[in-house]
Design an enzyme around this catalytic site. Sequence first.
Site, short mmCIF file in Angstrom:
data_model
loop_
_atom_site.label_atom_id
_atom_site.label_comp_id
_atom_site.label_asym_id
_atom_site.label_seq_id
_atom_site.Cartn_x
_atom_site.Cartn_y
_atom_site.Cartn_z
N SER A 63 0.02 -0.76 -0.07
CA SER A 63 0.12 0.02 -0.35
C SER A 63 0.95 1.17 -0.26
CB SER A 63 -0.51 0.26 1.39
OG SER A 63 -1.67 0.77 0.74
N ASP A 72 -9.75 -4.30 -4.71
CA ASP A 72 -9.33 -3.19 -4.24
C ASP A 72 -9.30 -1.81 -4.57
OD1 ASP A 72 -5.49 -3.03 -3.22
OD2 ASP A 72 -7.30 -1.29 -2.44
N HIS A 84 -7.56 -5.25 -0.37
CA HIS A 84 -6.90 -4.81 -0.65
C HIS A 84 -5.47 -5.12 -0.03
CE1 HIS A 84 -3.54 -1.24 -0.63
NE2 HIS A 84 -3.83 -1.12 0.95
O1 ZYH Z 1 -1.04 2.07 2.86
C1 ZYH Z 1 -2.10 2.20 3.50
C2 ZYH Z 1 -3.33 3.28 2.51
C3 ZYH Z 1 -3.97 3.58 3.61
C4 ZYH Z 1 -5.24 4.93 3.10
C5 ZYH Z 1 -5.31 5.47 2.49
N1 ZYH Z 1 -5.62 6.20 1.36
C6 ZYH Z 1 -4.96 6.54 0.52
C7 ZYH Z 1 -5.50 7.91 -0.48
C8 ZYH Z 1 -5.81 8.78 0.30
C9 ZYH Z 1 -6.49 9.82 -0.62
C10 ZYH Z 1 -5.08 10.13 -1.66
C11 ZYH Z 1 -4.43 9.25 -2.39
C12 ZYH Z 1 -4.29 7.57 -1.65
O2 ZYH Z 1 -3.86 5.85 0.32
C13 ZYH Z 1 -4.47 5.32 1.15
C14 ZYH Z 1 -3.10 4.41 1.78
N2 ZYH Z 1 -2.66 1.40 4.44
C15 ZYH Z 1 -2.06 0.06 4.61
C16 ZYH Z 1 -3.31 -0.40 4.46
N3 ZYH Z 1 -4.41 -0.65 5.58
C17 ZYH Z 1 -5.55 -0.97 6.25
C18 ZYH Z 1 -5.91 -2.14 7.20
N4 ZYH Z 1 -5.08 -2.90 7.22
C19 ZYH Z 1 -5.90 -3.77 7.63
N5 ZYH Z 1 -7.67 -4.01 7.83
C20 ZYH Z 1 -8.28 -5.05 7.99
C21 ZYH Z 1 -7.46 -6.26 8.14
C22 ZYH Z 1 -6.05 -6.23 7.72
N6 ZYH Z 1 -5.46 -4.92 7.63
C23 ZYH Z 1 -3.85 -2.99 7.35
C24 ZYH Z 1 -3.53 -2.92 5.45
C25 ZYH Z 1 -4.20 0.89 4.78
#
Ligand code: ZYH
Length: 303
Positions: free
Chosen positions: A122, A239, A269
């Site tokens: 991510s 995703d 995702h």
């Molecule tokens: O790196 C990110 C992430 C989080 C939020 C984001 N929003 C954007 C956009 C926002 C608007 C402008 C352009 C970018 O990109 C993102 C990346 N991560 C890591 C991810 N997390 C999510 C929750 N997770 C999870 N959830 C449920 C079960 C297991 N893991 C871990 C990983 C999200």
Amino acid sequence: MPEDSSPALSPQGIPYTELTHYVNSDGQHIFSRCWKPSGPPRGLIFIVHGAGEHCLRYTDLAEALTGLNYLVFSHDHVGHGQSEGDRMTVSDFHIYVRDSVQHVDLMRKEHAGLPLFMCGHSMGGAIAILTADERPEEFSGVILISPLVVPNPESATSCKVFAAKILSHLLPNFSLGTIDPNSVSRNKEEVEAYSVDPLVYHGGMKVSFAVQLLNATARVEKALPRFRLPLLLLHGTLDKLCDIRGSHIMMETIQSEDKTLKVYEDAFHALHKELPEVTTSVFQEIESWLQQRIGDTHPSNTE
Ligand SMILES: O=C(c1ccc2nc(C3CCCCC3)oc2c1)N1CC(N2CCN(c3ncccn3)CC2)C1
């Protein structure tokens, strides 16, 4: 005034003298973790976590890789997990890249000559791409799990982007809301584990942070034409956070001759925390991809 001699404490109140860490160029303590194989390592793998999470969430993947005689290392980005810094806040996205380059340099000093791979998820994928852009000669390849390459077209329309940039100057801490973990993984056990993890940031995304993520996508777009390292990309078709379109654009734009995109139909995702059949496949894909690319030149690779 006597200098403060009390030890620096992590956000959880633990003295950094009791935690593995390094100090970044802003003087902040960065929690680090190293997973070592039982025998001499055949290669190094640097795991780069995403926004809101922390490196210990990659223990399963790290232990699978140490079982194959890789040495795995990672850290909690500034403002994440057990590292110092305001929660999920960064003044410039490049700080994440700068700290990653510093960690790579520290590990290179200890393990010169071993092939080094990076694995980012991510936002961590964007950091990995930009770290590789700064130090391409350091890496033998890059693995990206649902990387942030382009903003989701629904959440980042030009109007919303403009509004976010204006708001970021007026109310930088304004919350854009939280991510629903149920929209990130179909695995209810993983959703629950994430939801109760005290080292995860469960607050809303600040508009100033979202602008830094947008800045990151702009920098990634400029870096892609220079990218020529061996690449394994893994992305789910459903995703909703980091559009799979970004991985297709990356495949079409980079100069790498050795590039693979593995698409997971109907997967969300967090592929490494998804339904068992998805996550098992992701681990197997990573292990076999590494196996095919790790030179047998190193003595520990002749097993
Ligand atoms: O790196 C990110 C992430 C989080 C939020 C984001 N929003 C954007 C956009 C926002 C608007 C402008 C352009 C970018 O990109 C993102 C990346 N991560 C890591 C991810 N997390 C999510 C929750 N997770 C999870 N959830 C449920 C079960 C297991 N893991 C871990 C990983 C999200």
